[in-house]
Design an enzyme around this catalytic site. Structure first.
Site, PDB file in Angstrom:
ATOM      1  N   GLU B  54       0.746  -1.032  -0.057  1.00  0.00           N
ATOM      2  CA  GLU B  54       0.092  -0.104   0.018  1.00  0.00           C
ATOM      3  C   GLU B  54       1.076   1.309  -0.276  1.00  0.00           C
ATOM      4  O   GLU B  54       0.626   2.288  -0.804  1.00  0.00           O
ATOM      5  CB  GLU B  54      -0.978  -0.105   1.154  1.00  0.00           C
ATOM      6  N   ILE B  81      -5.229   0.225   4.601  1.00  0.00           N
ATOM      7  CA  ILE B  81      -4.537   1.431   4.234  1.00  0.00           C
ATOM      8  C   ILE B  81      -3.244   1.964   5.226  1.00  0.00           C
ATOM      9  O   ILE B  81      -2.498   2.796   4.926  1.00  0.00           O
ATOM     10  CB  ILE B  81      -5.485   2.581   4.275  1.00  0.00           C
ATOM     11  N   HIS B 123     -11.699  -6.148   7.735  1.00  0.00           N
ATOM     12  CA  HIS B 123     -12.388  -6.078   6.305  1.00  0.00           C
ATOM     13  C   HIS B 123     -13.614  -4.967   6.619  1.00  0.00           C
ATOM     14  O   HIS B 123     -14.733  -5.080   5.758  1.00  0.00           O
ATOM     15  CB  HIS B 123     -13.086  -6.943   5.656  1.00  0.00           C
TER      16      HIS B 123
END
Lengths: 367, 319
Positions: B54, B81, B123
Site C-alpha cells: 500500500e 491503508i 474488512h
C-alpha cells in the site's frame, strides 16, 4: 539476472593522488570548473550556514560537508528536464542545478521570500525551477514518490529520468523496499543515489544492515547496484552518467552506492563527538572531496593560486551579500499559515485566519 | 458499484491523464468489480496491477500526480491503508503547503469501507476520523448510487487530494437511479435527505439508509417528524447546512458506524455546541459503533441499527 555482489568500487582520482586514465571521463575545462565552483560554493555555503546557526541567526541547519562529490558528480549527469528527489542534506544538488545561494538563505531564514513561505524548518526546501522536489523529514518517504514520477515519465513516453537520493539509514525503511520493488517491476527510468556517509545520526552503517554492501540490495529488486568512491566526483559522475543513459534507453533502474563521509554532525542539534572518534574524522578529512577535485584540476593545468583566490573571493562575496540582504527581509504574512492547505481556502480556514488576525491585533494593542 | 464503474469509465474517456492503480484492479477488475472492464478498454498503461504494498501504491501515485497525471489509487479495503498512512500524512496532505504551492497532488484514493458484510476486524473498519484529522485532505463519503457517481466525478476533477470512501455494504444492496453521462455532485455540500421539524439526524455512508428507515418508523409510530441530513463530505464540512438544521429543530443526533470515541460525530457535536447551543433543547446524542475492534459473530449488535436510532429519537424527544 545473475550478478555477483559488488565488493569492488569505481575510482578515477585514486586516493594516492594518481589518476586512473582508463576511466577518466572526458569533460571540458568549462565543465570541470563548473563542477569545482559548485563544490566550493556548497562547502563555503555549508560553513557559513553552520556559523549562522551557532550565532543564533538561523534556528537549525543540516550540514553536508564531505558529501559534495557524491551530490554534484551525480547531478551533473542530468539534463535540466530530469527530476531530482533529494534529501535534506543535498544542497549540492540544488546549487549544481542553479539555485542561487540567496534563495537557499531565504529558506533557512524562513522569511517572506522563502519559496516554502516559512512553513518548514531548514533544510526542507524544494525548487520547481530546478526540478528539485520539496522535502519532508520522514526518512525514505520520498522514494516511492520518486519511483512514481519515473513511472509517469515512462507512461507519458517522455525520455526524462529521475535521480533519487537517500542515505544508508534509509535503506532500512519500508518505503525503500516499496520504492525499489516498484521501480524494478515497472523498469522505471530512475537512478537511486545512496549516499553512504557511514552514519545515520549515531548508528554506524555496519549496524544498519547485515548485508555486506548497500549496493547489493539492488540485486534483490532486479537491477544493478554499483559502488563508487563517493568522494571522487569523477567516479560518481561516470557511474551516474552510465546509469542515466541506461534509464533513458528504457533499461530500467540503477542503484549507485557512493562511499562518502559526513564530516560534520547530523544536524546542529547533534554532537558527533559522543559517538565518533577523532581518528576517524581526521582520516576522512584527508580524503576531502573538494580538495581532491582541486588537485585533479591542478594536475590538468586548470588551477592556479590566483584562480583559487579569485573564485573564493567571488563566492564569499556572493554568500555574504546574500546573508546581509536576505536577513533584512521580514517574516511571511500571517495569511500564509492558512493558504495552500487546499487549492482554495475553505470556509473553516477563512474563519481560523480571521480568528488569528483578531487575536494578534488585540494582543499587540495590549502589549 | 456500477456508479463507481460508470464514473471511472466516463471520466477516463474524457481525461487521459487519469490512471488507476492498485491490487487486482486490472485483469481481475477489482475484488468488488469496481474497475471491471476498464483494463480491456484503456489498457495496461492506464489500469495498473501493482505489487502488494500500500505504501508503494499511494507513494507512486503521489509521484504520478506530481508529474501531471491524475492517478486514482485503490486500496482494496480501508483496513489495509495503514502502511500507506505515512505517505498520506507526510506527503499527500502536505505537498502543496510545504512547497509553497510549487507542487501539488491531484489524486483520489478510493477504498471500500465499513461493516455489515461479516468482514470482522480487518474488512469492516471505518477510519475516516484519522483522515478528517489530517489537514490538506478532503474526505468524501457517498451514501447513494447517484451521489457515488456525482461525488466521484467531482473528486476526480478536484485539484486537492481526496479520500473517497465507498460504503461496501451498499455496493449492491442499494439500488438507485444513476443517469448516464455528465453530472456532478459538489464536494463540501451536505444534502437534506428528509425534511423534518422535530429533530435533526446527521449521518453518512451506509447509516443514511438506517436513519431514513428510523425516521419513517418514528413518523408512523410516535408521530415524530425527523429531518435526516446526509453529510456526504466530512472535510470540508457543510457547516451552514448542519447549523441551519439544528436551528430549525433544536435537537441533534449523529449516527456513524465508526467507534464513538474521537469519531467524526464528536467533531460535529463540538461544532453544534460551539455555534448553536442556544437553539438546543437537549443534549447532542451520538449513535455509533462501540469502542471495540469490529466483531464478527456479534456484528449486528455492534452496528447502529434502526431500533438504536429510534431509541435515540425517543430519548431526545423528551426534551
Amino acid at each position: 539476472m545473475s550478478q555477483s555482489a559488488p565488493k569492488e568500487y569505481l575510482q578515477v582520482i585514486l586516493s594516492d593522488g594518481k589518476l586512473d586514465k582508463s576511466s577518466e571521463p572526458s569533460l571540458s575545462e568549462q565543465d570541470l570548473k563548473h563542477i569545482y565552483r559548485s563544490m566550493l560554493t556548497t562547502r563555503l555555503f555549508d560553513i557559513k550556514s553552520m556559523n549562522l546557526q551557532r550565532q543564533g541567526r538561523i534556528g537549525f541547519y543540516v550540514p553536508c560537508s564531505g558529501q559534495e562529490a557524491a551530490q554534484i558528480g551525480s547531478a551533473f549527469a542530468l539534463r535540466n528536464s530530469d527530476w531530482t528527489l533529494p534529501t535534506y542534506r543535498d544542497m549540492g544538488v540544488a546549487i549544481l542545478r542553479g539555485v542561487p545561494v540567496r534563495t537557499l538563505f531565504d529558506h533557512l531564514m524562513g522569511n517572506a521570500k522563502d519559496l516554502m513561505r516559512g512553513r518548514q524548518m531548514p533544510n526542507h526546501w524544494g525548487f520547481k525551477s530546478a526540478n528539485y522536489v520539496s522535502i519532508a523529514s520522514t526518512i525514505a518517504a520520498h522514494l516511492p514518490v520518486a519511483t512514481g514520477v519515473a513511472m509517469a515519465m515512462k507512461m507519458k513516453n517522455e525520455d526524462n529520468v529521475v535521480m533519487a537520493y537517500h542515505g544508508d539509514g534509509a535503506t532500512s525503511a519500508g518505503d525503500f523496499h516499496s520504492a525499489y520493488n516498484f521501480a524494478g517491476v515497472y523498469k522505471a527510468p530512475i537512478v537511486f543515489i545512496c549516499e553512504n556517509n557511514g552514519w545515520a545520526i549515531s548508528l554506524p552503517a555496519s549496524k544498519q544492515t547485515a548485508s555486506g554492501t548497500f549496493a547489493e540490495k539492488a540485486l534483490a529488486y532486479g537491477f544493478p547496484g554499483v559502488r563508487v568512491d563517493g568522494n571522487d566526483a569523477l567516479a560518481v559522475y561516470k557511474a551516474a552518467r552510465e546509469a542515466v543513459e541506461r534509464a533513458r534507453k528504457g533499461q530500467g533502474p540503477t542503484m549507485i552506492e557512493c562511499l562518502t563521509y559526513r564530516m560534520g554532525p547530523h544536524s546542529t542539534s547533534d554532537d558527533p563527538n559522543r559517538y565518533r572518534t577523532r581518528e576517524e574524522m581526521e582520516a576522512w578529512k584527508r580524503k576531502d572531496p573538494v580538495e581532491r577535485f582541486r588537485s585533479y584540476l591542478e594536475r590538468k593545468g586548470y588551477w592556479s593560486k590566483d584562480f583559487e583566490e579569485d573564485l573564493r573571493a567571488k563566492i564569499d562575496a556572493e554568500i555574504n551579500t546574500a546573508v546581509k540582504e536576505e536577513a533584512e527581509v521580514p517574516p511571511p504574512e500571517l495569511s500564509t499559515m492558512f493558504t495552500d492547505v487546499y487549492s482554495t481556502m475553505p470556509q473553516l480556514l477563512r474563519e481560523e485566519l480571521r480568528e488569528e488576525e483578531e487575536f494578534s491585533e488585540s494582543s499587540s494593542t495590549n502589549a | 458499484m456500477q456508479a463507481v464503474n460508470q464514473a471511472l469509465r466516463e471520466e477516463m474517456r474524457r481525461d487521459d491523464r487519469i490512471v488507476i492503480l492498485g491490487e487486482d484492479v486490472g485483469r481481475d477488475g477489482g475484488v468488488f468489480r469496481a474497475t471491471e472492464g476498464l483494463y480491456d478498454e484503456f489498457g495496461a498503461n492506464r489500469v495498473i496491477d501493482t505489487p502488494l504494498a500500500e505504501s508503494g501504491i499511494i507513494g507512486t501515485a503521489i509521484g504520478m500526480a506530481v508529474y501531471g497525471l491524475n492517478p486514482v489509487p485503490e486500496i482494496q479495503f480501508l483496513d489495509f491503508i495503514y502502511p500507506a498512512f505515512d505517505q498520506i500524512v507526510t506527503n499527500l496532505s502536505k505537498l502543496r503547503y510545504r512547497s509553497g504551492g510549487q507542487y501539488s497532488c491531484h489524486l483520489v484514493v478510493r477504498a471500500p469501507y465499513g461493516g455489515g458484510i461479516k468482514g470482522g476486524h480487518y474488512h469492516s473498519q471505518s477510519s475516516e476520523a484519522y483522515f478528517a484529522h489530517t489537514a490538506g485532505l478532503k474526505v468524501v463519503i457517498p451514501a447513494t448510487p447517484y451521489d457515488t457517481k456525482g461525488l466521484l466525478l467531482s473528486s476526480l476533477r478536484d485539484e486537492d487530494p481526496v479520500i473517497f470512501l465507498e460504503p461496501k455494504r451498499i455496493y449492491r444492496a442499494v439500488k438507485g437511479e444513476v443517469p448516464d453521462g455528465e453530472f456532478t455532485v459538489p464536494i463540501g455540500k451536505a444534502r437534506v435527505a428528509r425534511e423534518g421539524r422535530d429533530v435533526s439526524i446527521f449521518a453518512y455512508g451506509a447509516m443514511l439508509q438506517v436513519c431514513l428507515e428510523a425516521a419513517e418508523s418514528a413518523k408512523k409510530g410516535e408521530g415524530v417528524d425527523a429531518e435526516v441530513v446526509d453529510l456526504r463530505t466530512l472535510v470540508p464540512l457543510d457547516i451552514d447546512t448542519v447549523m441551519a438544521s439544528v436551528q430549525k429543530t433544536g435537537r441533534a443526533i449523529i449516527v456513524h458506524e465508526a467507534p464513538k470515541t474521537a469519531g467524526f460525530g464528536a467533531e460535529v457535536a463540538a461544532l453544534i455546541a460551539e455555534r448553536a447551543i442556544e437553539y438546543l433543547k437537549g443534549p447532542i446524542i451520538r449513535v455509533a459503533g462501540y469502542d471495540t475492534p469490529f466483531p464478527y459473530t456479534l456484528e449486528e449488535h455492534y452496528l447502529p441499527s434502526v431500533p438504536k436510532v429510534k431509541k435515540a429519537i425517543n430519548k431526545i424527544m423528551q426534551y
